[in-house]
Write an enzyme that holds these catalytic residues in place. Structure first.
Site, PDB file in Angstrom:
ATOM      1  N   ASP A   3       0.767  -1.137  -0.070  1.00 35.28           N
ATOM      2  CA  ASP A   3       0.015   0.154  -0.018  1.00 35.28           C
ATOM      3  C   ASP A   3       0.905   1.362   0.019  1.00 35.28           C
ATOM      4  OD1 ASP A   3      -2.762   0.875   0.558  1.00 35.28           O
ATOM      5  OD2 ASP A   3      -1.689   2.161   2.140  1.00 35.28           O
TER       6      ASP A   3
ATOM      7  N   GLU B 260       1.761  -0.645  -4.977  1.00 28.45           N
ATOM      8  CA  GLU B 260       0.749   0.549  -5.299  1.00 28.45           C
ATOM      9  C   GLU B 260       1.506   1.725  -5.318  1.00 28.45           C
ATOM     10  OE1 GLU B 260      -3.144   2.821  -3.834  1.00 28.45           O
ATOM     11  OE2 GLU B 260      -1.578   2.342  -2.573  1.00 28.45           O
TER      12      GLU B 260
HETATM   13  C1  NOJ Z   1      -4.401   2.939  -0.929  1.00 33.29           C
HETATM   14  C2  NOJ Z   1      -5.520   2.087  -0.532  1.00 33.29           C
HETATM   15  O1  NOJ Z   1      -5.901   1.427  -1.616  1.00 33.29           O
HETATM   16  C3  NOJ Z   1      -6.413   3.146  -0.003  1.00 33.29           C
HETATM   17  O2  NOJ Z   1      -7.835   2.054   0.130  1.00 33.29           O
HETATM   18  C4  NOJ Z   1      -6.165   3.493   1.301  1.00 33.29           C
HETATM   19  O3  NOJ Z   1      -7.399   4.458   1.624  1.00 33.29           O
HETATM   20  C5  NOJ Z   1      -4.829   4.317   0.996  1.00 33.29           C
HETATM   21  N1  NOJ Z   1      -3.992   3.562   0.526  1.00 33.29           N
HETATM   22  C6  NOJ Z   1      -4.485   4.580   2.635  1.00 33.29           C
HETATM   23  O4  NOJ Z   1      -3.842   3.563   3.050  1.00 33.29           O
END
Ligand code: NOJ
Length: 532
Positions: free
Chosen positions: A198, A272
């Site tokens: 993440d 990500e």
């Molecule tokens: C990306 C995640 O996919 C999302 O759902 C989240 O709110 C943010 N990162 C913060 O962790």
């Protein structure tokens, strides 16, 4: 070829998948009980969004204990049973790891609050003194709206790029590094096959002591729901003091050593990382870093041939510079569902096109049903971005409404209780049960396409464009390529096109097959695979 290179990975948002105990929220036992369905789709792996101990202010991306399961989802023995069942079915399991921040309920943050400014406890986060006038240390804006700083009782502020309940971790701190290494090993030892990382681009911050020259512009540039002049957006995204700093790569080099130490388990990780310019994404998949990086282009791309050609060919080319393959995703838990965003026929056509491309395809649970976004009242919304922006940002709840499994009325077999977000009556047409019995359903399209992909395309190598803005006599809205033994046409236009290609039509997104073996019609707004 390592298993993940061209894997099809099915993303499960645990809270919305299947509820085994009637409390209105999905859970791990619910997932385990539905893994046979997942397997029947023809996917290779599941990615589970967070199910760790969490006050759930941000759908579990606010982790209070990364090495335990939140009671709403079950316990560690449920996690073990899930992993075992998945492996028995030959499905790999990818866990989510959230290294940019913890929940404010994590014991470290609680002890930081009890400790003095300058203490070791505070050093694990980004605690800073106020400016001389008492305002926050800098003017950064949270990605969920409002300031990215919150003040504590003694006057210091802590940094949170997301919700105030998600304090950012300080990756210059040795405890933070050691703790995440422990978490990686914890889940690997429990049996997971990889991680989705993440906010992988956010761990290292620079210039915390400085104001940004245009914080509002930057905050808008980072929001997918704000339209902005592309040149302006690009210039703002060129250098973000809290994203895509060089230091993050050192962290992933260390993590890679841990992954590789599991040898023939072939542990993988996908980043990500929303970065700009697009070439920067390839740094995350250099041979000593991570294995995949999400390509988000198709989450926002219009259904338009020149645009799609550009982003698809660019992603393939850029990844090739580091010997990596791209990833493709049409939906996830953070964006509007593809069927709502571009339309039913369009999303069927795009999925069939993308399944033929080299690389890994991600499917967000419910996408295989052609599910639209849930229609929610503001009073239903729970996304912290909705709350923090006073409703200006609608948030992501629409994509997170639980899945419809069976029956004619909500909650369509998802739960015996009241689902945590309301499900609408019109979803009776989208249940797994009804779609299984309808040969023309999106579910049957996906299942057939993934079987054909495994048979003819996985490992088939590069693509050769036949029709595109820069190849062949381009007809308005027609894209085509050949890959291995398959020729793929996508007709994005509103008119049917006759194409000449030898072979047998093996699948179409519209369900229309033409008999002729040389000249055949690709119907408007559809994709066709031809076996040569
Ligand atoms: C990306 C995640 O996919 C999302 O759902 C989240 O709110 C943010 N990162 C913060 O962790």
């Amino acid at each position: 070829m390592p298993w993940w290179k061209e894997a099809v990975i099915y993303q499960i948002y645990p809270r919305s998948f299947y509820d085994s105990n009637g409390d209105g929220e999905g859970d791990l036992q619910g997932i385990t009980s539905r893994l046979e369905y997942v397997k029947s789709l023809g996917v290779d792996a599941i990615w589970l969004s967070p199910f760790y101990t969490s006050p759930n202010k941000d759908g579990g991306y606010d982790v209070a204990n990364p090495r335990d399961v939140d009671p709403r989802f079950g316990d560690l023995s449920d996690a073990k049973a899930l992993i075992k069942r998945a492996h028995d079915l030959n499905l790999r399991v990818i866990a989510d790891i959230v290294p940019n921040h913890f929940s404010d309920q994590h014991e470290w943050f609680q002890s930081a609050l009890q400790s003095q400014p300058g203490s070791a406890e505070r050093n694990r986060f980004h605690f800073y003194d106020a400016k001389a006038d008492g305002t926050p240390p800098n003017n950064w804006i949270s990605l969920f709206g409002g300031p990215s700083w919150t003040q504590v009782a003694d006057g210091q502020y802590y940094l949170h790029l997301f919700d105030s309940s998600q304090p950012d971790l300080n990756w210059e701190n040795a405890d933070v590094n050691a703790d995440f290494e422990e978490t990686l090993r914890f889940w690997l030892d429990l049996g997971v096959d990889g991680f989705r990382i993440d906010v992988a681009h956010g761990l290292v911050k620079e210039e915390i002591g400085k104001d940004h020259p245009d914080p509002t512009g930057l905050s808008n540039a980072l929001r997918l729901d704000v339209d902005m002049d592309t040149a302006l957006r690009n210039s703002l995204l060129e250098s973000v003091p809290y994203f895509d700093r060089q230091g993050v790569h050192e962290i992933y080099r260390r993590w890679r050593k841990i992954f590789d130490s599991y040898g023939d388990r072939e542990v993988m990780a996908v980043a990500e990382a929303w970065v700009h310019p697009p070439i920067n994404a390839t740094r995350y998949v250099r041979s000593d870093e991570l294995h995949q990086v999400f390509n988000f282009d198709l989450l926002t791309a219009p259904f338009e041939s020149a645009f799609l050609y550009d982003v698809i060919s660019r992603s393939i080319e850029l990844n090739a510079t580091v010997n990596a393959l791209p990833t493709w995703a049409l939906s996830n838990h953070d964006s509007p569902r593809v069927a709502s965003r571009i339309g039913d026929h369009q999303s069927r056509a795009l999925a069939l096109f993308v399944f033929a491309l080299p690389g890994s395809a991600y499917i967000f649970a419910g996408q295989e049903l052609g599910l639209p976004d849930g229609e929610l009242e503001n009073s239903d919304r729970q996304d912290p971005s909705f709350i923090r922006s006073n409703g200006e940002i609608k948030g992501r709840d629409g994509a997170r409404v639980p899945l419809p499994w069976s029956g004619d009325v909500p909650p369509f077999g998802f739960s015996t209780g009241k689902p945590w977000l309301p499900m609408q009556q019109s979803w009776s047409a989208f249940t797994v049960e009804i779609e299984k019995s309808d040969p023309s359903s999106v579910l049957n399209l996906y299942t057939a396409a993934l079987a054909l992909r495994a048979q003819h395309l996985t490992g088939a190598g590069v693509i050769a464009w036949l029709e595109s803005p820069s190849h062949g006599a381009m007809r308005e809205g027609l894209l085509a390529f050949r890959r291995g033994s398959i020729t793929v046409y996508m007709n994005l236009s509103g008119q049917d096109y006759a194409v000449e290609v030898e072979g047998q039509t093996i699948i179409t997104s519209s369900g229309d097959f033409t008999a002729s073996h040389i000249v055949r019609v690709v119907p408007a707004c559809s994709t066709m695979w031809i076996l040569n």
